[in-house]
Every structure is written in C-alpha cells, then in structure tokens.
Design an enzyme around this catalytic site. Structure first.
Site, PDB file in Angstrom:
ATOM      1  N   ASP A  14       0.631  -1.301   0.079  1.00  0.00           N
ATOM      2  CA  ASP A  14       0.094  -0.116  -0.291  1.00  0.00           C
ATOM      3  C   ASP A  14       0.767   1.408   0.246  1.00  0.00           C
ATOM      4  O   ASP A  14       0.595   2.228   0.768  1.00  0.00           O
ATOM      5  CB  ASP A  14      -0.859   0.129   1.178  1.00  0.00           C
ATOM      6  CG  ASP A  14      -1.750  -1.192   1.281  1.00  0.00           C
ATOM      7  OD1 ASP A  14      -2.113  -1.846   0.436  1.00  0.00           O
ATOM      8  OD2 ASP A  14      -2.472  -1.350   2.277  1.00  0.00           O
ATOM      9  N   LYS A  76      -7.033  -4.777  -2.791  1.00  0.00           N
ATOM     10  CA  LYS A  76      -7.707  -5.282  -1.527  1.00  0.00           C
ATOM     11  C   LYS A  76      -8.590  -4.305  -1.066  1.00  0.00           C
ATOM     12  O   LYS A  76      -8.515  -3.066  -1.323  1.00  0.00           O
ATOM     13  CB  LYS A  76      -6.702  -5.879  -0.710  1.00  0.00           C
ATOM     14  CG  LYS A  76      -5.791  -4.953  -0.132  1.00  0.00           C
ATOM     15  CD  LYS A  76      -4.782  -5.496   0.853  1.00  0.00           C
ATOM     16  CE  LYS A  76      -3.729  -4.474   1.470  1.00  0.00           C
ATOM     17  NZ  LYS A  76      -4.531  -3.893   2.179  1.00  0.00           N
ATOM     18  N   CYS A 108      -2.252  -1.959   7.622  1.00  0.00           N
ATOM     19  CA  CYS A 108      -2.095  -3.071   6.573  1.00  0.00           C
ATOM     20  C   CYS A 108      -0.959  -3.818   6.825  1.00  0.00           C
ATOM     21  O   CYS A 108      -0.740  -5.061   6.597  1.00  0.00           O
ATOM     22  CB  CYS A 108      -2.306  -2.487   5.250  1.00  0.00           C
ATOM     23  SG  CYS A 108      -3.985  -1.546   5.147  1.00  0.00           S
TER      24      CYS A 108
END
Length: 180
Positions: A14, A76, A108
């Site tokens: 991310d 996701k 995350c």
C-alpha cells in the site's frame, strides 16, 4: 533463520499516491522500498504489491508502479493482504518467506504480517522501509510484529542474505551498484 532468494517474495504493501504524502519520513520509506525492489529484480526474487482501495487511495506511487509487472499488484479491501483471496495465487505468493515493506506499519502491514505468520510463513519486516503517519505507531507496530514472531531486519540484511556469498559476479554488481 536466514533469508534465501529462492524461498522469498518481496511484498510491498500500500505505498499509494493519496496516502503516501501523509506518511512520516515518506522519502526514506520510498527510497528503501525501491532499493529492495531493484535488488529483488536483480536476484530473481518475486515481487508483489498491494493497493488498499485504490479508488479512494489511488494507485501505487509512480516510482514503484513503473517497476511493477502485470499480475504483481493485488487490489484489496481488507486491511490484511491475507484476508482477501488472491495473494497466494499470485506468482511468488506461495513462497515460505516474505520480506515486507510498505504502509501503514500499524494497520495494513501489521495485519498482513500477522496473517502471514498465522499461515506459518517466515516474515521479515524491513524496519526502514515501513512507515506510518505517526512515528509512535510505527514503533509500536514493529514491536508487536516482533513479539508475534516476525523478524525485524534492515535492507542490507535482506540483500546480503539473498546473495549468500561474495566473490560472484552478481555480488560484485550489487555491491558496486547498491551497497555504499
């Protein structure tokens, strides 16, 4: 428990356009993650990246996105990349060892690391290549991941363990280009 290039996957979590400017010490996280990506490519270590809700947080930053190949990015919704199906089906997703970098360390990254550990994977978190908006959240996340069984490493630990020996052409090349 040494890292082995033939058993490892680099997982970039991310590092996305809209979130990234809010991360503490962004340039350092980006530099170290890009460095790991280049080393992984040179040594044939699979690379995977995730994007958390890219419609809202944007795609992976261009500096990394331009180095990623088709089929290496998993979109996701769950904070953990392991919670959504698909990671283990990607090239390298079935490997025993995961080297993890990305953001945010306490969300995350943490939840993905805990998920990988629950699957009995060996997880190595690169301390200088993870980040959070607040430094104290990163520090707490690194400590929690360590307590859960992840190994906290530096980028050079990863590179030297993946190379395993000096005196080879690849060692000379990587040493000259990446190790200062």
């Amino acid at each position: 428990m040494l890292l082995q290039a033939r058993a490892s996957t680099l997982l970039i979590i991310d590092i996305q356009e809209r979130l990234f400017p809010a991360i503490h010490d962004t340039e350092s996280v980006l530099e170290h993650s890009g460095w790991l990506l280049a080393i992984a490519r040179r040594l044939g270590v699979p690379v995977l990246a995730t994007e958390q809700y890219p419609k809202g947080l944007g795609p992976t930053v261009p500096e990394l996105r331009d180095e990623l190949r088709d089929g290496e990015v998993l979109e996701k919704i769950a904070f953990s990349a392991v919670a959504d199906p698909g990671l283990s089906q990607l090239p390298g997703g079935d490997r025993r060892q995961f080297v993890v970098c990305g953001t945010e360390a306490h969300v995350c990254v943490l939840q993905t690391v805990l998920g990988l550990l629950a699957e009995d994977r060996e997880v190595f978190v690169v301390a200088e290549a993870v980040g959070s908006r607040r430094p104290q959240d990163k520090a707490l996340a690194l400590e929690r991941m360590r307590q859960a069984g992840a190994v906290i490493v530096s980028r050079e630990m990863v590179a030297f363990e993946w190379m395993a020996r000096a005196g080879t052409e690849v060692f000379r090349e990587i040493s000259k280009q990446f190790i200062r």
